[in-house]
Design a protein around this motif. Structure first.
Motif, PDB file in Angstrom:
ATOM      1  N   UNK A 272       0.823  -1.217   0.099  1.00 18.94           N
ATOM      2  CA  UNK A 272       0.093   0.088  -0.017  1.00 18.94           C
ATOM      3  C   UNK A 272       0.937   1.361   0.066  1.00 18.94           C
ATOM      4  N   UNK A 273       1.811   1.110   0.807  1.00 16.97           N
ATOM      5  CA  UNK A 273       2.939   2.449   0.991  1.00 16.97           C
ATOM      6  C   UNK A 273       3.396   2.731  -0.570  1.00 16.97           C
ATOM      7  N   UNK A 274       3.746   1.654  -1.269  1.00 20.16           N
ATOM      8  CA  UNK A 274       4.234   1.790  -2.616  1.00 20.16           C
ATOM      9  C   UNK A 274       3.432   2.368  -3.503  1.00 20.16           C
ATOM     10  N   UNK A 275       2.193   2.001  -3.504  1.00 19.37           N
ATOM     11  CA  UNK A 275       1.171   2.451  -4.277  1.00 19.37           C
ATOM     12  C   UNK A 275       1.044   3.949  -3.969  1.00 19.37           C
ATOM     13  N   UNK A 276       1.030   4.316  -2.688  1.00 18.53           N
ATOM     14  CA  UNK A 276       0.657   5.771  -2.430  1.00 18.53           C
ATOM     15  C   UNK A 276       1.848   6.439  -3.064  1.00 18.53           C
ATOM     16  N   UNK A 277       3.083   5.979  -2.780  1.00 16.92           N
ATOM     17  CA  UNK A 277       4.438   6.739  -3.158  1.00 16.92           C
ATOM     18  C   UNK A 277       4.271   6.951  -4.524  1.00 16.92           C
ATOM     19  N   UNK A 278       3.825   5.911  -5.492  1.00 16.96           N
ATOM     20  CA  UNK A 278       3.757   6.027  -6.985  1.00 16.96           C
ATOM     21  C   UNK A 278       2.833   7.289  -7.351  1.00 16.96           C
ATOM     22  N   UNK A 279       1.799   7.300  -6.487  1.00 20.27           N
ATOM     23  CA  UNK A 279       0.807   8.312  -6.968  1.00 20.27           C
ATOM     24  C   UNK A 279       1.143   9.803  -6.392  1.00 20.27           C
ATOM     25  N   UNK A 280       1.807   9.786  -5.427  1.00 21.03           N
ATOM     26  CA  UNK A 280       2.371  11.182  -4.973  1.00 21.03           C
ATOM     27  C   UNK A 280       3.528  11.462  -5.743  1.00 21.03           C
ATOM     28  N   UNK A 281       4.211  10.639  -6.280  1.00 25.20           N
ATOM     29  CA  UNK A 281       5.394  10.940  -7.147  1.00 25.20           C
ATOM     30  C   UNK A 281       4.905  11.627  -8.416  1.00 25.20           C
ATOM     31  N   UNK A 282       3.596  11.201  -9.024  1.00 23.55           N
ATOM     32  CA  UNK A 282       3.023  11.646 -10.274  1.00 23.55           C
ATOM     33  C   UNK A 282       2.592  13.193  -9.848  1.00 23.55           C
ATOM     34  N   UNK A 283       1.951  13.441  -8.679  1.00 25.75           N
ATOM     35  CA  UNK A 283       1.638  14.657  -8.044  1.00 25.75           C
ATOM     36  C   UNK A 283       2.811  15.628  -8.002  1.00 25.75           C
TER      37      UNK A 283
ATOM     38  N   UNK B 259       3.109  11.864   5.099  1.00 21.13           N
ATOM     39  CA  UNK B 259       4.528  11.568   4.588  1.00 21.13           C
ATOM     40  C   UNK B 259       5.668  11.432   5.943  1.00 21.13           C
ATOM     41  N   UNK B 260       5.473  12.211   6.796  1.00 20.86           N
ATOM     42  CA  UNK B 260       6.461  11.995   7.794  1.00 20.86           C
ATOM     43  C   UNK B 260       6.013  10.902   8.510  1.00 20.86           C
ATOM     44  N   UNK B 261       4.753  10.599   9.067  1.00 23.16           N
ATOM     45  CA  UNK B 261       4.574   9.545  10.018  1.00 23.16           C
ATOM     46  C   UNK B 261       4.638   8.019   9.526  1.00 23.16           C
ATOM     47  N   UNK B 262       4.034   8.017   8.050  1.00 26.12           N
ATOM     48  CA  UNK B 262       4.081   6.807   7.565  1.00 26.12           C
ATOM     49  C   UNK B 262       5.167   6.507   6.348  1.00 26.12           C
ATOM     50  N   UNK B 263       5.721   7.529   5.811  1.00 24.13           N
ATOM     51  CA  UNK B 263       6.525   7.281   4.817  1.00 24.13           C
ATOM     52  C   UNK B 263       8.089   7.704   4.904  1.00 24.13           C
ATOM     53  N   UNK B 264       8.290   8.321   5.945  1.00 25.67           N
ATOM     54  CA  UNK B 264       9.607   8.632   6.147  1.00 25.67           C
ATOM     55  C   UNK B 264      10.056   9.637   4.957  1.00 25.67           C
ATOM     56  N   UNK B 265       8.913  10.569   4.621  1.00 29.83           N
ATOM     57  CA  UNK B 265       9.326  11.243   3.466  1.00 29.83           C
ATOM     58  C   UNK B 265       8.771  12.769   3.338  1.00 29.83           C
ATOM     59  N   UNK B 266       9.659  13.634   3.131  1.00 29.85           N
ATOM     60  CA  UNK B 266       9.520  15.106   3.147  1.00 29.85           C
ATOM     61  C   UNK B 266       8.868  15.301   1.846  1.00 29.85           C
TER      62      UNK B 266
END
Ligand SMILES: N[C@@H](CCC(=O)N[C@@H](CS)C(=O)NCC(=O)O)C(=O)O
Length: 224
Positions: free
Chosen positions: A121-132, A169-176
């Motif tokens: 699920x995290x990977x799917x979310x990251x892919x969509x966020x990358x498009x954004x 991003x910070x709590x679940x993906x460790x991503x700013x």
């Protein structure tokens, strides 16, 4: 007088509230949480925000409400006059919603329950966020406002979308996530310092404990 239904811990609620305050539209707040029968009578999907207009019409969906407020109270405009410029503003709002807000929301229950989301699920979310990220890096001007030299609806919309993207991003993906878009963090900081944003944020913090209690009750009911 417009009635704004919902709760201040909701970023969707807060973006509509910011628009009303910015445009100096008289309104009253009516505290309602998602899923309640009272809210279902006003909002077809039982979500907040919803408004009741001065004519008694109930409306939901934040972007629809934003457009309604603009058309009904045009004195302090938040969309450009020019159709192309207006479309660019709406394009930023739409991309913010589809590629930033909605994917982040898929992780919200893990964030609130303090559990780890599954890696797939995290990977799917990251892919969509990358498009954004790619789209918004192309579209956002930050000169000084998001769509250019005029402050628009897209500034307000993106700012409240960013609250959820930042925290998930910070709590679940460790991503700013915002740091990936040049100029986004600086602009977002400026946005958060306006008197309106500070008032909206103070109300959000006041509502948070009650909202978290409601969520806890929902989580434990779901477990039974
Ligand atoms: N597409 C809707 C989404 C609104 C939404 O997701 N609201 C959340 C609160 S932030 C809600 O009411 N959730 C309660 C529920 O799903 O029952 C909009 O733009 O207004």
């Amino acid at each position: 007088m417009i009635i704004l239904h919902g709760f201040a811990a909701s970023n969707y609620y807060n973006l509509v509230k910011h628009v009303l305050l910015y445009k100096e539209v008289p309104f009253q707040e009516n505290l309602l949480y998602g899923g309640s029968d009272e809210l279902l009578a006003i909002s077809p999907v039982g979500k907040v925000p919803a408004i009741t207009t001065s004519e008694g019409l109930n409306l939901s969906e934040s972007s629809v409400i934003c457009d309604f407020i603009e058309e009904t109270y045009p004195d302090i405009p938040l969309y450009p006059d020019n159709a192309e410029e207006r479309a660019v503003v709406r394009q930023i709002m739409k991309i913010a919603e589809l590629y930033f807000e909605l994917p982040s929301r898929r992780l919200i229950r893990y964030a609130f329950s303090g559990t780890e989301a599954p890696e797939t699920l995290k990977t799917e979310v990251q892919q969509v966020l990358n498009r954004g990220i790619t789209a918004l890096a192309n579209l956002c001007q930050f000169s000084p406002w998001i769509a250019g030299d005029k402050f628009t609806m897209a500034d307000i919309y993106m700012h409240y979308v960013n609250t959820i993207v930042t925290s998930i991003g910070s709590v679940q993906l460790d991503w700013d996530v915002l740091a990936e878009i040049p100029g986004m963090k600086e602009w977002n900081n400026t946005m958060s310092q306006s008197d309106i944003a500070l008032n909206v944020e103070a109300d959000r913090q006041k509502n948070m404990p009650e909202f978290l209690e409601k969520l806890k009750a929902q989580f434990s009911a779901a477990k039974q």
